[in-house]
Motif scaffolding. Sequence first.
Motif, PDB file in Angstrom:
ATOM      1  N   MET A  19      30.071 -16.987 -13.282  1.00 29.46           N
ATOM      2  CA  MET A  19      30.021 -17.476 -11.905  1.00 29.46           C
ATOM      3  C   MET A  19      29.108 -16.590 -11.056  1.00 29.46           C
ATOM      4  O   MET A  19      28.283 -17.068 -10.288  1.00 29.46           O
ATOM      5  CB  MET A  19      31.440 -17.504 -11.323  1.00 29.46           C
ATOM      6  N   ARG A  20      29.268 -15.263 -11.220  1.00 26.84           N
ATOM      7  CA  ARG A  20      28.451 -14.334 -10.455  1.00 26.84           C
ATOM      8  C   ARG A  20      26.980 -14.500 -10.816  1.00 26.84           C
ATOM      9  O   ARG A  20      26.107 -14.460  -9.957  1.00 26.84           O
ATOM     10  CB  ARG A  20      28.910 -12.901 -10.719  1.00 26.84           C
ATOM     11  N   PHE A  21      26.690 -14.707 -12.104  1.00 28.81           N
ATOM     12  CA  PHE A  21      25.304 -14.894 -12.545  1.00 28.81           C
ATOM     13  C   PHE A  21      24.717 -16.170 -11.951  1.00 28.81           C
ATOM     14  O   PHE A  21      23.577 -16.202 -11.503  1.00 28.81           O
ATOM     15  CB  PHE A  21      25.237 -14.956 -14.069  1.00 28.81           C
ATOM     16  N   ALA A  22      25.523 -17.238 -11.932  1.00 30.87           N
ATOM     17  CA  ALA A  22      25.041 -18.508 -11.384  1.00 30.87           C
ATOM     18  C   ALA A  22      24.714 -18.370  -9.905  1.00 30.87           C
ATOM     19  O   ALA A  22      23.720 -18.910  -9.411  1.00 30.87           O
ATOM     20  CB  ALA A  22      26.095 -19.597 -11.595  1.00 30.87           C
ATOM     21  N   LEU A  23      25.550 -17.621  -9.165  1.00 31.08           N
ATOM     22  CA  LEU A  23      25.308 -17.414  -7.745  1.00 31.08           C
ATOM     23  C   LEU A  23      24.026 -16.617  -7.534  1.00 31.08           C
ATOM     24  O   LEU A  23      23.212 -16.930  -6.664  1.00 31.08           O
ATOM     25  CB  LEU A  23      26.495 -16.674  -7.120  1.00 31.08           C
ATOM     26  N   PHE A  24      23.833 -15.579  -8.361  1.00 29.41           N
ATOM     27  CA  PHE A  24      22.617 -14.766  -8.266  1.00 29.41           C
ATOM     28  C   PHE A  24      21.379 -15.624  -8.529  1.00 29.41           C
ATOM     29  O   PHE A  24      20.372 -15.525  -7.835  1.00 29.41           O
ATOM     30  CB  PHE A  24      22.678 -13.618  -9.276  1.00 29.41           C
ATOM     31  N   ALA A  25      21.463 -16.484  -9.539  1.00 28.17           N
ATOM     32  CA  ALA A  25      20.326 -17.344  -9.880  1.00 28.17           C
ATOM     33  C   ALA A  25      19.986 -18.285  -8.736  1.00 28.17           C
ATOM     34  O   ALA A  25      18.816 -18.538  -8.435  1.00 28.17           O
ATOM     35  CB  ALA A  25      20.646 -18.143 -11.143  1.00 28.17           C
ATOM     36  N   LEU A  26      21.022 -18.801  -8.058  1.00 27.25           N
ATOM     37  CA  LEU A  26      20.789 -19.707  -6.936  1.00 27.25           C
ATOM     38  C   LEU A  26      20.115 -18.978  -5.784  1.00 27.25           C
ATOM     39  O   LEU A  26      19.155 -19.473  -5.188  1.00 27.25           O
ATOM     40  CB  LEU A  26      22.119 -20.308  -6.472  1.00 27.25           C
ATOM     41  N   VAL A  27      20.597 -17.779  -5.453  1.00 23.08           N
ATOM     42  CA  VAL A  27      20.005 -16.998  -4.370  1.00 23.08           C
ATOM     43  C   VAL A  27      18.557 -16.661  -4.684  1.00 23.08           C
ATOM     44  O   VAL A  27      17.666 -16.751  -3.841  1.00 23.08           O
ATOM     45  CB  VAL A  27      20.822 -15.708  -4.127  1.00 23.08           C
ATOM     46  N   PHE A  28      18.295 -16.271  -5.932  1.00 26.71           N
ATOM     47  CA  PHE A  28      16.929 -15.942  -6.356  1.00 26.71           C
ATOM     48  C   PHE A  28      16.010 -17.143  -6.186  1.00 26.71           C
ATOM     49  O   PHE A  28      14.900 -17.039  -5.660  1.00 26.71           O
ATOM     50  CB  PHE A  28      16.945 -15.497  -7.821  1.00 26.71           C
ATOM     51  N   ALA A  29      16.492 -18.314  -6.608  1.00 29.35           N
ATOM     52  CA  ALA A  29      15.675 -19.526  -6.518  1.00 29.35           C
ATOM     53  C   ALA A  29      15.363 -19.873  -5.071  1.00 29.35           C
ATOM     54  O   ALA A  29      14.242 -20.247  -4.730  1.00 29.35           O
ATOM     55  CB  ALA A  29      16.396 -20.689  -7.200  1.00 29.35           C
ATOM     56  N   LEU A  30      16.357 -19.735  -4.186  1.00 32.72           N
ATOM     57  CA  LEU A  30      16.141 -20.062  -2.785  1.00 32.72           C
ATOM     58  C   LEU A  30      15.167 -19.102  -2.125  1.00 32.72           C
ATOM     59  O   LEU A  30      14.356 -19.484  -1.289  1.00 32.72           O
ATOM     60  CB  LEU A  30      17.480 -20.044  -2.036  1.00 32.72           C
ATOM     61  N   ASN A  31      15.230 -17.836  -2.505  1.00 31.26           N
ATOM     62  CA  ASN A  31      14.376 -16.829  -1.887  1.00 31.26           C
ATOM     63  C   ASN A  31      12.935 -16.924  -2.335  1.00 31.26           C
ATOM     64  O   ASN A  31      12.016 -16.619  -1.584  1.00 31.26           O
ATOM     65  CB  ASN A  31      14.902 -15.418  -2.199  1.00 31.26           C
ATOM     66  N   PHE A  32      12.710 -17.336  -3.575  1.00 32.26           N
ATOM     67  CA  PHE A  32      11.362 -17.264  -4.123  1.00 32.26           C
ATOM     68  C   PHE A  32      10.716 -18.619  -4.365  1.00 32.26           C
ATOM     69  O   PHE A  32       9.559 -18.692  -4.742  1.00 32.26           O
ATOM     70  CB  PHE A  32      11.371 -16.465  -5.437  1.00 32.26           C
ATOM     71  N   ALA A  33      11.432 -19.683  -4.122  1.00 34.99           N
ATOM     72  CA  ALA A  33      10.852 -21.006  -4.357  1.00 34.99           C
ATOM     73  C   ALA A  33       9.635 -21.243  -3.495  1.00 34.99           C
ATOM     74  O   ALA A  33       8.697 -21.927  -3.882  1.00 34.99           O
ATOM     75  CB  ALA A  33      11.899 -22.098  -4.092  1.00 34.99           C
ATOM     76  N   GLY A  34       9.613 -20.653  -2.291  1.00 36.27           N
ATOM     77  CA  GLY A  34       8.499 -20.873  -1.380  1.00 36.27           C
ATOM     78  C   GLY A  34       7.187 -20.339  -1.875  1.00 36.27           C
ATOM     79  O   GLY A  34       6.130 -20.717  -1.382  1.00 36.27           O
ATOM     80  N   PHE A  35       7.199 -19.430  -2.861  1.00 35.72           N
ATOM     81  CA  PHE A  35       5.957 -18.863  -3.353  1.00 35.72           C
ATOM     82  C   PHE A  35       5.295 -19.754  -4.390  1.00 35.72           C
ATOM     83  O   PHE A  35       4.157 -19.540  -4.754  1.00 35.72           O
ATOM     84  CB  PHE A  35       6.211 -17.476  -3.961  1.00 35.72           C
ATOM     85  N   ALA A  36       5.993 -20.737  -4.891  1.00 36.14           N
ATOM     86  CA  ALA A  36       5.424 -21.608  -5.914  1.00 36.14           C
ATOM     87  C   ALA A  36       4.511 -22.635  -5.264  1.00 36.14           C
ATOM     88  O   ALA A  36       4.667 -22.996  -4.108  1.00 36.14           O
ATOM     89  CB  ALA A  36       6.539 -22.314  -6.681  1.00 36.14           C
ATOM     90  N   ARG A  37       3.553 -23.113  -6.035  1.00 32.28           N
ATOM     91  CA  ARG A  37       2.704 -24.165  -5.510  1.00 32.28           C
ATOM     92  C   ARG A  37       3.491 -25.462  -5.498  1.00 32.28           C
ATOM     93  O   ARG A  37       4.453 -25.637  -6.238  1.00 32.28           O
ATOM     94  CB  ARG A  37       1.441 -24.302  -6.354  1.00 32.28           C
ATOM     95  N   ALA A  38       3.074 -26.379  -4.660  1.00 31.62           N
ATOM     96  CA  ALA A  38       3.771 -27.656  -4.540  1.00 31.62           C
ATOM     97  C   ALA A  38       2.785 -28.779  -4.812  1.00 31.62           C
ATOM     98  O   ALA A  38       1.786 -28.909  -4.120  1.00 31.62           O
ATOM     99  CB  ALA A  38       4.367 -27.796  -3.142  1.00 31.62           C
ATOM    100  N   ASP A  39       3.033 -29.570  -5.830  1.00 27.16           N
ATOM    101  CA  ASP A  39       2.165 -30.692  -6.166  1.00 27.16           C
ATOM    102  C   ASP A  39       2.635 -31.947  -5.441  1.00 27.16           C
ATOM    103  O   ASP A  39       3.831 -32.186  -5.290  1.00 27.16           O
ATOM    104  CB  ASP A  39       2.178 -30.955  -7.676  1.00 27.16           C
ATOM    105  N   GLY A  40       1.675 -32.768  -5.017  1.00 23.38           N
ATOM    106  CA  GLY A  40       2.009 -34.053  -4.434  1.00 23.38           C
ATOM    107  C   GLY A  40       2.540 -33.992  -3.022  1.00 23.38           C
ATOM    108  O   GLY A  40       3.192 -34.928  -2.562  1.00 23.38           O
ATOM    109  N   GLU A  41       2.260 -32.906  -2.287  1.00 22.39           N
ATOM    110  CA  GLU A  41       2.728 -32.792  -0.908  1.00 22.39           C
ATOM    111  C   GLU A  41       1.911 -33.694   0.022  1.00 22.39           C
ATOM    112  O   GLU A  41       0.878 -34.238  -0.352  1.00 22.39           O
ATOM    113  CB  GLU A  41       2.632 -31.333  -0.445  1.00 22.39           C
ATOM    114  N   ARG A  42       2.376 -33.810   1.254  1.00 23.42           N
ATOM    115  CA  ARG A  42       1.702 -34.656   2.237  1.00 23.42           C
ATOM    116  C   ARG A  42       0.392 -34.014   2.674  1.00 23.42           C
ATOM    117  O   ARG A  42       0.345 -32.843   3.026  1.00 23.42           O
ATOM    118  CB  ARG A  42       2.614 -34.880   3.439  1.00 23.42           C
TER     119      ARG A  42
END
Length: 213
Positions: free
Chosen positions: A1-24
């Motif tokens: 459970m703790r690992f899953a929570l850490f993974a979610l926080v990591f994804a939310l914090n760093f998702a913005g650095f990824a490129r986004a395909d098909g945006e407006r």
Amino acid sequence: MRFALFALVFALNFAGFARADGERAGAFDYYVLSLSWSPTWCALEGDARNSPQCDPRADYGWVLHGLWPQYHRGWPSYCRTTEPMPTRFMTEGMEDIMGSSGLAWYQWKKHGVCSGLSAAQYFALARRAYEQVNRPAIFRKLNRAVTLPATVIEDAFLKENPGWERDMLTITCQAGRIQEARLCLSKDLRPVPCGRDVVQDCRLKDALFEPIR
């Protein structure tokens, strides 16, 4: 459970650095103007392709790699657009500063469509951005390969372009060579500070810098 929570926080914090395909299209914060040192590209890729850009008669130095729409965190690509693809006449018209019409076409397909402009408007803007940069003439005077700190390239651009600050420009390297100079620009082409994910300052003290062919 703790690992899953850490993974979610990591994804939310760093998702913005990824490129986004098909945006407006048109929804971005600033541009990155990327200038590529042609002798480096030729040594690493162009010669193997027998690219006309690498013919000594072409005399290319800093060529326009692209004008890339950018978010403050991350960047869009392959955006949805109703604009038609550029004509061959348009892409061939960019060869003098981009080295090839193929690169011009690819840059439109991946980045230009995200600008919210037509192909003609995008290429005109890219040319204006390229031409407003004072590319240091000293680099054209080299007659042999040298090794130098990447900061020498940065300093030369800053000297030739009053009003630029160090946080508006980044110099990149590839395979131990000076690769590109990237300048961050507002939508109306004023120099602005780069976002953290754009800054890729080369730290080499002995980067190879080959002369124009």
